[in-house]
Design an enzyme around this catalytic site. Structure first.
Site, PDB file in Angstrom:
ATOM      1  N   LYS A 173       0.805  -1.220   0.000  1.00 32.45           N
ATOM      2  CA  LYS A 173       0.000   0.000   0.000  1.00 32.45           C
ATOM      3  C   LYS A 173       0.843   1.277   0.000  1.00 32.45           C
ATOM      4  O   LYS A 173       0.393   2.325   0.439  1.00 32.45           O
ATOM      5  CB  LYS A 173      -0.983   0.046   1.189  1.00 32.45           C
ATOM      6  CG  LYS A 173      -1.800  -1.193   1.403  1.00 32.45           C
ATOM      7  CD  LYS A 173      -2.400  -1.784   0.172  1.00 32.45           C
ATOM      8  CE  LYS A 173      -3.512  -1.009  -0.455  1.00 32.45           C
ATOM      9  NZ  LYS A 173      -4.006  -1.713  -1.693  1.00 32.45           N
ATOM     10  N   ARG A 181       5.449   4.451   3.536  1.00 35.87           N
ATOM     11  CA  ARG A 181       4.307   5.373   3.594  1.00 35.87           C
ATOM     12  C   ARG A 181       3.925   5.570   5.056  1.00 35.87           C
ATOM     13  O   ARG A 181       4.123   4.649   5.872  1.00 35.87           O
ATOM     14  CB  ARG A 181       3.131   4.746   2.829  1.00 35.87           C
ATOM     15  CG  ARG A 181       1.864   5.551   2.863  1.00 35.87           C
ATOM     16  CD  ARG A 181       0.758   4.865   2.060  1.00 35.87           C
ATOM     17  NE  ARG A 181      -0.428   5.701   1.997  1.00 35.87           N
ATOM     18  CZ  ARG A 181      -1.555   5.344   1.383  1.00 35.87           C
ATOM     19  NH1 ARG A 181      -1.640   4.170   0.774  1.00 35.87           N
ATOM     20  NH2 ARG A 181      -2.595   6.151   1.376  1.00 35.87           N
ATOM     21  N   SER A 205      -5.435   1.977   4.469  1.00 43.22           N
ATOM     22  CA  SER A 205      -5.481   1.537   3.070  1.00 43.22           C
ATOM     23  C   SER A 205      -5.576   0.009   3.001  1.00 43.22           C
ATOM     24  O   SER A 205      -6.308  -0.550   2.184  1.00 43.22           O
ATOM     25  CB  SER A 205      -4.220   2.029   2.350  1.00 43.22           C
ATOM     26  OG  SER A 205      -4.128   1.498   1.067  1.00 43.22           O
TER      27      SER A 205
HETATM   28  N1  LIG Z   1      -0.679   8.371  -8.373  1.00 43.01           N
HETATM   29  C1  LIG Z   1      -0.950   8.089  -7.116  1.00 43.01           C
HETATM   30  N2  LIG Z   1      -0.904   9.067  -6.196  1.00 43.01           N
HETATM   31  C2  LIG Z   1      -1.187   8.791  -4.899  1.00 43.01           C
HETATM   32  N3  LIG Z   1      -1.502   7.561  -4.445  1.00 43.01           N
HETATM   33  C3  LIG Z   1      -1.544   6.570  -5.340  1.00 43.01           C
HETATM   34  C4  LIG Z   1      -1.266   6.768  -6.693  1.00 43.01           C
HETATM   35  N4  LIG Z   1      -1.388   5.573  -7.312  1.00 43.01           N
HETATM   36  C5  LIG Z   1      -1.735   4.690  -6.372  1.00 43.01           C
HETATM   37  N5  LIG Z   1      -1.835   5.267  -5.190  1.00 43.01           N
HETATM   38  C6  LIG Z   1      -2.229   4.660  -3.924  1.00 43.01           C
HETATM   39  O1  LIG Z   1      -1.331   3.618  -3.547  1.00 43.01           O
HETATM   40  C7  LIG Z   1      -2.070   2.669  -2.747  1.00 43.01           C
HETATM   41  C8  LIG Z   1      -1.884   1.282  -3.344  1.00 43.01           C
HETATM   42  O2  LIG Z   1      -0.550   0.901  -3.139  1.00 43.01           O
HETATM   43  P1  LIG Z   1       0.038  -0.440  -3.736  1.00 43.01           P
HETATM   44  O3  LIG Z   1      -0.126  -0.438  -5.203  1.00 43.01           O
HETATM   45  O4  LIG Z   1       1.416  -0.572  -3.204  1.00 43.01           O
HETATM   46  O5  LIG Z   1      -0.905  -1.529  -3.100  1.00 43.01           O
HETATM   47  S1  LIG Z   1      -0.610  -3.112  -3.009  1.00 43.01           S
HETATM   48  O6  LIG Z   1       0.177  -3.352  -1.813  1.00 43.01           O
HETATM   49  O7  LIG Z   1       0.078  -3.525  -4.232  1.00 43.01           O
HETATM   50  O8  LIG Z   1      -1.969  -3.688  -2.914  1.00 43.01           O
HETATM   51  C9  LIG Z   1      -3.530   3.100  -2.774  1.00 43.01           C
HETATM   52  O9  LIG Z   1      -3.746   3.877  -1.612  1.00 43.01           O
HETATM   53  P2  LIG Z   1      -5.191   4.086  -0.942  1.00 43.01           P
HETATM   54  O10 LIG Z   1      -6.037   4.824  -1.956  1.00 43.01           O
HETATM   55  O11 LIG Z   1      -4.946   4.915   0.283  1.00 43.01           O
HETATM   56  O12 LIG Z   1      -5.745   2.748  -0.632  1.00 43.01           O
HETATM   57  C10 LIG Z   1      -3.572   3.954  -4.046  1.00 43.01           C
HETATM   58  O13 LIG Z   1      -4.623   4.887  -4.085  1.00 43.01           O
END
Ligand SMILES: Nc1ncnc2c1ncn2[C@@H]1O[C@H](COP(=O)(O)OS(=O)(=O)O)[C@@H](OP(=O)(O)O)[C@H]1O
Length: 360
Positions: A49, A144, A152
């Site tokens: 996340k 994070r 998340s």
């Molecule tokens: N461009 C951009 N800007 C800000 N935040 C972003 C962006 N892209 C992905 N996200 C947020 O990253 C969270 C998902 O992280 P991961 O892809 O690492 O998740 S996972 O562990 O693979 O399931 C998830 O966070 P949350 O929305 O808080 O759940 C995504 O919304």
């Protein structure tokens, strides 16, 4: 909470831990023969996340970097990003893993495995050390704010995993309420941490999916009079934000120079500048990082959870209260230690002070 004890455990190890010496095996990964299958040498190890999907899209689809994903591992489709070889699929063997990346055509070919669950799995770094060429591999890790990360992950479970026994029962006991989990679970994790002697034990006993400590743990939930016993399905929501012991554990197996550390919040705010911190991990493979002037972190894997009927949505006041509680009770020492590690090892003094996000 006994914060002195936790800090003692972390400090007692010293900041730089000697790298364990295992010999890398002679195998398809270390031989790197043209015409054999390709093993990934660039790893995105976590944390969950913290924007791993968005970063993976940036790297694996970049117009000049020429980095291969596990195109051949398609069941389910997201395994192209997260092959989960070193944590879940190790028994399938290296031929299965490397086969997913196709044939090596040149000695410069590079593959990426972006499995964010690796960071917190104590058994992954020793397995890797025994499998890969430790001189060649590089690790990208994104951190994070652990309080935001926890929510998340709670949301992610609502969106995808409530049907699983491990999470379904645990969430039901807590009336699916994040506030109730925040009230009771961190104290159990702290209790677990205070009984461990160092990062390995801490990861093993307090953070892994089937960690022993939680098997007998139970919570008397005052609010609904339920005695909850499925703590292991909930603890990872919170324990995977305890970053310093994770990093220290990895440093026992691979030197700090093999890691590139980025911060999720800064990737989202100023992608062009933050992403430069992964440049050394690409340069190790002869890749130059080119970022377009208007490039931003693409929005990937945002899990809006619009149809999650039992999801607890938090007001700003709730977020502030919960963020404060989690940082004070669970994350403060580890986050401070992480900032010190990153300052000493990578010269970065610009890390976000996550606990300050929640001051009223
Ligand atoms: N461009 C951009 N800007 C800000 N935040 C972003 C962006 N892209 C992905 N996200 C947020 O990253 C969270 C998902 O992280 P991961 O892809 O690492 O998740 S996972 O562990 O693979 O399931 C998830 O966070 P949350 O929305 O808080 O759940 C995504 O919304």
């Amino acid at each position: 909470m006994n914060r002195k004890r936790l800090l003692g455990v972390l400090l007692g190890l010293g900041i730089l831990v000697e790298v364990a010496v295992f010999g890398a095996r002679d195998n398809v990964c270390t031989r790197r023969r043209i015409g054999d299958h390709l093993c990934p040498e660039l790893f995105f190890i976590g944390v969950q996340k913290a924007g791993s999907s968005a970063l993976w899209v940036f790297l694996a689809f970049h117009r000049t970097l020429d980095i291969r994903m596990a195109e051949g591992i398609t069941e389910p489709k997201w395994r192209r990003k997260e092959p989960h070889f070193f944590d879940v699929e190790f028994g399938r063997g290296l031929e299965w893993y490397s086969g997913g990346y196709g044939v090596r055509n040149t000695s410069e070919d590079l593959g990426i495995d972006a499995t964010p669950d690796y960071a917190a799995a104590s058994y992954v770094p020793p397995r890797m050390l025994n499998t890969v060429d430790p001189e060649r591999v590089r690790f990208i890790i994104s951190f994070r704010d652990p309080a935001a990360r926890a929510y998340s992950w709670y949301k992610h479970i609502h969106a995808q995993f409530l049907a699983e026994e491990l999470h379904g029962r645990a969430f039901k006991d807590f009336d699916y309420s994040y506030s109730l989990m925040v009230k009771y679970i961190p104290a159990i994790i702290v209790d677990c941490m205070n009984q461990q002697d160092g990062p390995l034990q801490l990861l093993k006993q307090c953070m892994t999916r089937n960690a022993e400590f939680y098997k007998d743990a139970k919570v008397n939930i005052e609010e609904n009079k339920i005695v909850a016993r499925h703590i292991t399905g909930l603890q990872q929501i919170f324990s995977h934000g305890i970053y310093a012991p994770m990093l220290l554990h990895w440093f026992k197996y691979f030197p700090p120079e093999s890691f590139c550390v980025v911060m999720y919040e800064q990737l989202a705010d100023d992608f062009k500048s933050e992403v430069q911190h992964i440049a050394p991990c690409l340069a190790a493979f002869g890749r130059t990082l080119e970022v377009d002037p208007d490039e931003e972190l693409k929005e990937v894997n945002s899990q809006p959870c619009e149809n999650c009927e039992n999801l607890e949505r938090l007001s700003l006041d709730d977020k502030t209260y919960i963020g404060n509680k989690l940082h004070t009770e669970l994350y403060l020492d580890s986050s401070r230690m992480l900032r010190r590690l990153v300052l000493h090892l990578y010269g970065r003094d610009d890390l976000p002070v996550w606990e300050d996000f929640y001051h009223t």
